[in-house]
Design a protein around this motif. Structure first.
Motif, short mmCIF file in Angstrom:
data_model
loop_
_atom_site.label_atom_id
_atom_site.label_comp_id
_atom_site.label_asym_id
_atom_site.label_seq_id
_atom_site.Cartn_x
_atom_site.Cartn_y
_atom_site.Cartn_z
N ARG A 179 35.09 30.12 -1.70
CA ARG A 179 34.71 31.13 -2.62
C ARG A 179 33.09 30.59 -3.19
O ARG A 179 33.14 29.09 -3.29
CB ARG A 179 35.27 31.24 -3.77
N GLY A 181 32.29 30.13 -5.97
CA GLY A 181 32.39 29.41 -7.25
C GLY A 181 32.68 28.06 -7.09
O GLY A 181 32.65 27.00 -7.88
N GLN A 182 32.79 27.58 -5.74
CA GLN A 182 33.05 26.11 -5.38
C GLN A 182 31.94 25.74 -4.78
O GLN A 182 31.77 24.38 -4.51
CB GLN A 182 34.06 26.15 -4.07
N MET A 290 33.35 15.80 -1.12
CA MET A 290 33.19 16.73 -0.01
C MET A 290 34.18 17.42 0.78
O MET A 290 34.71 17.07 1.94
CB MET A 290 31.94 16.19 1.16
N PRO A 291 35.16 17.95 -0.07
CA PRO A 291 36.40 18.61 0.36
C PRO A 291 35.87 19.51 1.66
O PRO A 291 35.12 20.14 1.60
CB PRO A 291 37.07 19.33 -0.78
N MET A 292 36.87 19.46 2.52
CA MET A 292 36.95 20.55 3.54
C MET A 292 36.99 22.02 3.26
O MET A 292 37.58 21.97 2.27
CB MET A 292 37.95 20.19 4.50
N PRO A 346 40.76 30.76 -0.45
CA PRO A 346 42.27 30.69 -1.14
C PRO A 346 43.24 31.56 -0.21
O PRO A 346 44.42 31.14 -0.33
CB PRO A 346 41.90 31.86 -2.43
N LEU A 349 44.67 28.75 1.76
CA LEU A 349 45.57 27.82 0.99
C LEU A 349 46.81 28.59 0.74
O LEU A 349 47.69 27.96 0.77
CB LEU A 349 44.53 27.66 -0.17
N ILE A 386 43.92 23.50 7.73
CA ILE A 386 44.22 22.52 6.56
C ILE A 386 45.34 21.81 6.91
O ILE A 386 45.21 20.56 6.41
CB ILE A 386 44.81 23.79 5.55
N ALA A 387 46.45 22.06 7.84
CA ALA A 387 47.51 21.23 7.97
C ALA A 387 47.35 20.19 9.16
O ALA A 387 48.07 19.58 9.33
CB ALA A 387 48.69 22.19 8.25
N ASP A 388 46.20 20.41 9.79
CA ASP A 388 45.82 19.74 11.02
C ASP A 388 45.33 18.24 10.67
O ASP A 388 44.68 17.92 9.74
CB ASP A 388 44.65 20.29 11.87
N PRO A 389 46.26 17.35 10.80
CA PRO A 389 46.13 16.05 10.11
C PRO A 389 44.87 15.15 10.38
O PRO A 389 44.53 14.34 9.50
CB PRO A 389 47.28 15.23 10.72
N GLU A 392 42.14 18.11 8.35
CA GLU A 392 42.67 18.71 6.88
C GLU A 392 41.57 19.86 6.49
O GLU A 392 41.39 19.97 5.26
CB GLU A 392 42.27 17.27 5.92
N GLY A 393 41.16 20.60 7.27
CA GLY A 393 40.27 21.78 6.74
C GLY A 393 39.27 21.87 7.88
O GLY A 393 39.16 21.02 8.69
#
Lengths: 455, 455
Positions: A179, A181-182, A290-292, A346, A349, A386-389, A392-393
């Motif tokens: 979003r 906002g991020q 730097m989150p994915m 979101p 998530l 997201i769940a791909d090890p 992670e995004g």
């Protein structure tokens, strides 16, 4: 080259990650006669692109589009003998804002005149602002203080009508899987500067979603991997790097090797998982900030592309349906109809970890968009990035507000014998496969020069 | 309790992290007769508090202050037989804004009347806003959309004079070890709501820096650890958690154990380093978006507290000197003078990895504040919390803009048999040792109830 005769596992360059960046770096270095080993954690090459099977058709459950101006990628497709197919877009699009679905043609969505005027003014303002930001070093721009603000704060000032905000939000979420906002406003402008414009990024025709690769994007990474003299070592996640004056010891899932230099071709936040020398540096701290992005990609097959018969293009965007945007991805031979779409930000998530629930949500969204015929698919596939090890995004790492001005200089700066690649490090086409390829070239060049200087 | 007789390593609760949160949780659970094992990665207990030796005096190179209202911590100090000493504050403070050093007494800094009025209005506005935010669930507040804005954006609207902005920035950096551009406005308000007020947070007398523990904070964690029936297992970093229907297998640096439940008492971003079951959950994604603050703590000893003779309190804050804020931390017996201070936010990032350079910068800053006598220390010690492998930053994890509204619900929600503690999870006194103690209590209660329900 510099490896000692007594140690036959010593090579010139170890490359961590067999996505487009790592594979292209390997190819460039081998061209220069260097000894290279690509190490890959997964059981396949391709990184954030990934093939899948749907109703007998090979499709992409990861990166799929070729944008206008993606020259390296276009050349690579030609080289690999893979045809590019223009994104299907004939007919009316479906737009759902505030729960109401409307269809339209052309570039102008059916929102209020006020919303349209606000959108146009905002796009003009963004084109003006992005010119002041050098995508290679946004932290040096006169607009660097915008790193302290979110895109949401900027948007709030420029877009006051609900319609304009909804359309803008949909576009931002589709491009960034996050979003407004991020996002740092500086990073947003830098991304636009690296990728032509916001219009370009959200467009199929003439934009970043212009074409797809018939038969799947994996053909291109397979082609790159097959060319390498030393095969990619799969299922070999790198656990540790230790640097000395003469080289780097690389500890991975299948053993240890010595290289004179290393290229880490991973998203910055994933690179943090490697222990040893590169940790607790500015690059490591940048990766922490730097989150994915968050995305789940879903593809649904139908007996026919029934929406086409209704005069619809298959394009659907919504601010209320959880599954949006959606595009037509039917095979060229017309053997069936395929829709491809995304849970992003979101919504991704929310639906991560609930495969059954999200499949239902996909079908509900498609029924809302295309009518009851969408309720009876013949096949379905998705991939939760997201769940791909090892990802992670997706699609990319997003510098949080403040990160670029405090730590951006560490994005590409080598740390001793460790160099960096990956689409996040690209100075143009950042975030796209084209940027990944370019970053691999740049890292290869940098490493080749460094090796030459050491001789 | 529920462990099978055939497996003598089975316990009721494994607690990961021997900081104040983990140790207090262990104590609470042992009080209930449960079998507990605390696992700690470091070679010591104490977490983000940490003792050091300076000129023969035991000082704190980590968390050091006891705030007014920190009742659990005050009780624990009494219990451990450690005296609390009020923070020294007699005399004039030194304020440096735009390079000019000025001294003053009382609460009103020597800035322009306009700056003072703006500051007062901003503080009133913040007190008004923070009342609308429930620190236990800020994402549910009517002000939740402020998660999409940074504190810098808010500050820009409220503070227009240079002086007011400088003072506010100094305060924010001192409290969060980060600049306002990095902080979510919602998180900022939630932090104020959890900790009385912004005034409280930046104050010594009557505030969060009211007193210190004579002889060092480590006496309290040592006291907690000594009480445990099962000693803390040190140098046992937890690598992996695997959950089943009946328990959790914990793989750590010294072996494996089985527990019915687990409490992870670590900062959320550090908890991400544990592989296995808790990864790729909403809690994991929240940790990805809660980077640690950046701080290096430095202590300098002089033959005497010479600044006191000059009528100075030892308090120094600056928007230009890299080393600020500074406080008097001289031992009560007057055997020498000690100043304690911080590189925080970008200054900490800048000086991390350069121990010699930062020592010079510390002395230069102190000379600018207290005159040439500061140039000749008798001893020096620092701790770079950014480079600390088991903290990766301090004081706390900071939710990036957008993170709380998208993922905040995962902060305390148990993930199956895995529960959470640590000061970031506290609903009051978040970010402080008091919050860590409270979070340990809450997690212990939650786990005890869950174990009871399983019987």
């Amino acid at each position: 080259m510099i490896h000692s005769a007594s140690d036959d596992t010593a090579i010139d360059v170890a490359i961590i990650g067999a996505g487009f960046a790592g594979l292209n770096a390997a190819r460039e270095l081998e061209k220069r006669g260097l000894r290279v080993q690509v190490l890959e954690a997964r059981d396949r090459v391709g990184g954030r692109s990934r093939p899948g099977q749907l109703n007998g058709v090979t499709i992409d459950t990861g990166g799929q589009w070729v944008g206008v101006g993606h020259e390296r990628l276009t050349r690579l497709a030609q080289e690999a003998g893979a045809a590019l197919v223009p994104q299907y877009g004939k007919g009316r699009k479906v737009l759902q804002v505030d729960g109401k679905a409307r269809t339209y043609t052309g570039l102008i969505p059916p929102v209020s005149p006020r919303a349209l005027i606000e959108m146009q003014l905002a796009l003009v303002a963004l084109r003006h602002l992005q010119k002041k930001v050098d995508a290679a070093r946004p932290w040096e721009s006169a607009l660097a203080p915008l790193d302290n603000e979110t895109l949401a704060s900027w948007q709030k000032r420029w877009l006051r009508s609900r319609g304009a905000r909804a359309i803008f939000d949909i576009g931002v979420r589709a491009v960034f899987c996050a979003r407004p906002g991020q996002l740092s406003m500086l990073h947003f402008l830098s991304y636009l500067a690296a990728n032509h414009s916001f219009d370009y990024l959200i467009s199929a025709e003439g934009g970043a979603q212009a074409a797809t690769v018939q038969g799947g994007m994996h053909q291109l990474t397979t082609h790159l991997a097959r060319q390498l003299r030393t095969p990619v070592l799969l299922e070999a996640p790198v656990m540790r790097l230790e640097q000395s004056d003469t080289g780097v010891v690389v500890t991975h899932g299948k053993g240890t090797l010595r290289a004179t230099r290393v290229i880490v071709a991973m998203a910055p936040s994933m690179a943090r998982k490697i222990a040893g020398d590169p940790v607790h540096t500015a690059r490591d701290k940048l990766g922490e900030r730097m989150p994915m992005g968050s995305v789940i990609k879903c593809l649904v097959a139908y007996a026919t592309p029934f929406w086409r018969e209704q005069g619809l293009s298959g394009e659907f965007v919504s601010d209320t349906a959880p599954f949006s945007p959606v595009f037509d991805h039917s095979p060229a031979d017309g053997s069936c109809g395929i829709l491809v779409g995304f849970f992003d930000g979101p919504e991704a998530l929310r639906w991560s970890g609930d495969p059954d629930g999200r499949r239902r949500a996909v079908i509900e969204s498609l029924v809302a968009a295309f009518g009851p015929a969408a309720a009876t698919p013949v096949d379905y596939i998705d991939h939760d990035w997201i769940a791909d090890p090892w990802s992670e995004g997706c699609y990319v790492g997003l510098p949080a507000p403040g990160a670029l001005t405090e730590l951006g200089r560490a994005l590409r700066a080598p740390h001793g014998r460790v160099h960096w690649a990956g689409t996040e490090t690209a100075t143009a086409w950042t975030g796209y496969i084209e940027g990944a390829l370019a970053s691999g070239e740049a890292a290869a060049q940098e490493v080749a020069l460094a090796l030459q200087a050491e001789r």
